[in-house]
Enzyme design. Structure first.
Site, PDB file in Angstrom:
ATOM      1  N   ASP A 289     -20.083   8.705   5.028  1.00  0.00           N
ATOM      2  CA  ASP A 289     -21.144   8.119   4.226  1.00  0.00           C
ATOM      3  C   ASP A 289     -22.423   8.211   5.061  1.00  0.00           C
ATOM      4  O   ASP A 289     -22.360   8.427   6.275  1.00  0.00           O
ATOM      5  CB  ASP A 289     -20.783   6.665   3.902  1.00  0.00           C
ATOM      6  CG  ASP A 289     -21.892   5.962   3.164  1.00  0.00           C
ATOM      7  OD1 ASP A 289     -22.444   6.549   2.202  1.00  0.00           O
ATOM      8  OD2 ASP A 289     -22.224   4.811   3.547  1.00  0.00           O
TER       9      ASP A 289
ATOM     10  N   ASP B 248     -25.933   6.030   4.711  1.00  0.00           N
ATOM     11  CA  ASP B 248     -26.545   4.743   5.085  1.00  0.00           C
ATOM     12  C   ASP B 248     -25.476   3.762   5.579  1.00  0.00           C
ATOM     13  O   ASP B 248     -24.492   3.504   4.883  1.00  0.00           O
ATOM     14  CB  ASP B 248     -27.284   4.136   3.891  1.00  0.00           C
ATOM     15  CG  ASP B 248     -28.434   5.017   3.395  1.00  0.00           C
ATOM     16  OD1 ASP B 248     -28.510   6.193   3.785  1.00  0.00           O
ATOM     17  OD2 ASP B 248     -29.245   4.529   2.601  1.00  0.00           O
TER      18      ASP B 248
HETATM   19 MG   LIG Z   1     -23.314   3.153   3.043  1.00  0.00          MG
END
Ligand SMILES: [Mg+2]
Length: 169
Positions: free
Chosen positions: A8, A10
């Site tokens: 992922d 962020d």
């Molecule tokens: Mg995230």
């Protein structure tokens, strides 16, 4: 077949600010990420970022903003991220199986890079990141407290910890 680490964005690669990050000046790489990715590349993993970018569908920012952040990411992590897939959708404005927890972008990456899911991992800071990976037979690691991650094989506090304490174990 290759082995891969899916990431992922962020909260894993860059600091989660609690709001949309779409300006390069707000895009700050998390501590230890460069070192973690260097270990993974040295061990022969393909590294792929898969990120939901609903702010595009909501017209908060544009694809160009996302690309500018990713240019900064590649500049600061040179040669360490092989590909980035992002889902510019937001239901009900736009539905897509490409938006996590949908698995379409993972399936595309598995095919494109000839990846064996059983030798591969997904690292995310939200259970929604891990659901599609688990469905496809990958191992999963959550960054954060265990209660947040019903779909995780392991929980850690950073990508570096995920690499050194779980993936390399
Ligand atoms: Mg995230």
């Amino acid at each position: 077949m290759n082995k891969a680490i899916f990431l992922d964005r962020d909260g894993v690669i860059n600091v989660e600010r609690g709001e949309y990050t779409f300006r390069p000046e707000d895009f700050t790489i998390e501590k230890g990420v460069k070192e973690a990715l260097e270990i993974l590349k040295e061990k022969g993993y393909t590294t792929v970022v898969i990120t939901n970018q609903a702010g595009i569908a909501k017209a908060i920012y544009t694809k160009e903003d996302v690309e500018a952040c990713h240019a900064k990411m590649h500049e600061q992590l040179p040669g360490l991220i092989d590909d980035v897939f992002y889902a510019p959708y937001y239901p009900p404005l736009s539905e897509s199986l490409g938006r996590k927890p949908g698995s379409l972008l993972f399936e595309r990456a598995l095919a494109l890079y000839h990846v064996d899911p059983q030798q591969s991992w997904m690292v995310g800071d939200n259970d929604r990141d891990l659901v599609p990976a688990r469905k496809l037979g990958m191992h999963t690691i959550g960054i954060g407290v265990a209660e947040k991650f019903p779909s995780a094989d392991a929980c850690v506090s950073s990508l570096l910890e995920a690499v050194t304490n779980v993936i390399m174990k």
